[in-house]
Motif scaffolding. Sequence first.
Motif, mmCIF file in Angstrom:
data_model
loop_
_atom_site.group_PDB
_atom_site.id
_atom_site.type_symbol
_atom_site.label_atom_id
_atom_site.label_comp_id
_atom_site.label_asym_id
_atom_site.label_seq_id
_atom_site.Cartn_x
_atom_site.Cartn_y
_atom_site.Cartn_z
ATOM 1 N N VAL A 3 0.803 -1.220 0.000
ATOM 2 C CA VAL A 3 0.000 0.000 0.000
ATOM 3 C C VAL A 3 0.837 1.271 0.000
ATOM 4 N N LEU A 4 2.155 1.140 0.175
ATOM 5 C CA LEU A 4 3.009 2.321 0.284
ATOM 6 C C LEU A 4 4.407 1.981 -0.202
ATOM 7 N N ASP A 5 5.026 2.911 -0.930
ATOM 8 C CA ASP A 5 6.440 2.741 -1.290
ATOM 9 C C ASP A 5 7.085 4.118 -1.379
ATOM 10 N N ILE A 6 7.892 4.430 -0.379
ATOM 11 C CA ILE A 6 8.557 5.725 -0.305
ATOM 12 C C ILE A 6 10.046 5.516 -0.550
ATOM 13 N N PRO A 7 10.620 6.156 -1.584
ATOM 14 C CA PRO A 7 12.049 5.978 -1.858
ATOM 15 C C PRO A 7 12.912 6.566 -0.744
ATOM 16 N N LEU A 8 13.971 5.849 -0.395
ATOM 17 C CA LEU A 8 14.944 6.282 0.597
ATOM 18 C C LEU A 8 16.334 6.233 -0.022
ATOM 19 N N ASN A 9 17.276 6.963 0.523
ATOM 20 C CA ASN A 9 18.676 6.877 0.085
ATOM 21 C C ASN A 9 18.844 6.891 -1.427
ATOM 22 N N GLU A 10 18.321 7.937 -2.064
ATOM 23 C CA GLU A 10 18.451 8.097 -3.518
ATOM 24 C C GLU A 10 18.011 6.856 -4.292
ATOM 25 N N ASN A 11 16.860 6.328 -3.921
ATOM 26 C CA ASN A 11 16.245 5.170 -4.591
ATOM 27 C C ASN A 11 17.063 3.885 -4.499
ATOM 28 N N THR A 12 17.853 3.721 -3.423
ATOM 29 C CA THR A 12 18.558 2.457 -3.231
ATOM 30 C C THR A 12 17.789 1.548 -2.281
ATOM 31 N N SER A 13 16.784 2.109 -1.597
ATOM 32 C CA SER A 13 15.897 1.306 -0.760
ATOM 33 C C SER A 13 14.558 2.030 -0.646
ATOM 34 N N TRP A 14 13.554 1.307 -0.203
ATOM 35 C CA TRP A 14 12.199 1.848 -0.102
ATOM 36 C C TRP A 14 11.585 1.470 1.235
ATOM 37 N N LEU A 15 10.877 2.435 1.822
ATOM 38 C CA LEU A 15 10.026 2.135 2.966
ATOM 39 C C LEU A 15 8.719 1.651 2.360
ATOM 40 N N THR A 16 8.380 0.415 2.645
ATOM 41 C CA THR A 16 7.226 -0.222 2.023
ATOM 42 C C THR A 16 6.199 -0.589 3.081
ATOM 43 N N GLY A 17 4.950 -0.198 2.830
ATOM 44 C CA GLY A 17 3.856 -0.526 3.739
ATOM 45 C C GLY A 17 3.055 -1.694 3.205
ATOM 46 N N LEU A 18 2.792 -2.648 4.078
ATOM 47 C CA LEU A 18 1.983 -3.822 3.728
ATOM 48 C C LEU A 18 0.731 -3.821 4.593
ATOM 49 N N GLU A 19 -0.413 -4.032 3.958
ATOM 50 C CA GLU A 19 -1.683 -4.052 4.674
ATOM 51 C C GLU A 19 -2.306 -5.437 4.560
ATOM 52 N N PHE A 20 -2.751 -5.982 5.690
ATOM 53 C CA PHE A 20 -3.389 -7.297 5.702
ATOM 54 C C PHE A 20 -4.818 -7.211 5.190
ATOM 55 N N ASP A 21 -5.338 -8.353 4.713
ATOM 56 C CA ASP A 21 -6.733 -8.431 4.281
ATOM 57 C C ASP A 21 -7.669 -8.166 5.461
ATOM 58 N N ARG A 22 -7.301 -8.698 6.636
ATOM 59 C CA ARG A 22 -8.093 -8.492 7.855
ATOM 60 C C ARG A 22 -7.146 -8.235 9.022
ATOM 61 N N PRO A 23 -7.472 -7.269 9.896
ATOM 62 C CA PRO A 23 -6.617 -6.990 11.046
ATOM 63 C C PRO A 23 -6.631 -8.130 12.060
ATOM 64 N N SER A 24 -5.508 -8.314 12.747
ATOM 65 C CA SER A 24 -5.404 -9.335 13.792
ATOM 66 C C SER A 24 -4.086 -9.134 14.529
ATOM 67 N N ASN A 25 -3.882 -9.901 15.574
ATOM 68 C CA ASN A 25 -2.585 -9.887 16.260
ATOM 69 C C ASN A 25 -1.698 -10.962 15.637
ATOM 70 N N PHE A 26 -1.493 -10.846 14.335
ATOM 71 C CA PHE A 26 -0.647 -11.773 13.584
ATOM 72 C C PHE A 26 0.755 -11.837 14.175
ATOM 73 N N TRP A 27 1.222 -10.729 14.736
ATOM 74 C CA TRP A 27 2.599 -10.621 15.237
ATOM 75 C C TRP A 27 2.789 -11.295 16.591
ATOM 76 N N GLU A 28 1.688 -11.790 17.180
ATOM 77 C CA GLU A 28 1.723 -12.474 18.473
ATOM 78 C C GLU A 28 2.350 -11.596 19.558
ATOM 79 N N ILE A 29 1.941 -10.330 19.586
ATOM 80 C CA ILE A 29 2.414 -9.386 20.586
ATOM 81 C C ILE A 29 1.706 -9.684 21.905
#
Length: 110
Positions: free
Chosen positions: A75-101
């Motif tokens: 859902v998101l891709d923001i270039p970092l470090n002169e386009n050598t890396s990207w901050l990328t956002g991933l969105e789940f189909d449904r929210p949950s505590n997938f991360w087991e926090i």
Amino acid sequence: MEKDKNDSRRSTRLSRQIAITITSLDPACDFRLECTTVVVNAHGCGVIVREQLMKGTSVTVKLVSNGRSKKGRVVLDIPLNENTSWLTGLEFDRPSNFWEIENPPADWPV
């Protein structure tokens, strides 16, 4: 900076470094990346990757620790470090505590 009314957070973000594998479900945009989350919430995560991922691409996010997986999309891709890396956002189909926090924030569905 003006805040967009559609930009309100749906669930609290936590700064967590969790090893994951992101695999494309789109044959036209084939990739499999191993990376580490920067932030996580009930709706997805943010990661920094070395290649730009196309917004809207369907993916599977898999926890390296136990192999659990969940479907989502880019859902998101923001270039970092002169386009050598990207901050990328991933969105789940449904929210949950997938991360087991343990003791997740009150606004996370359990």
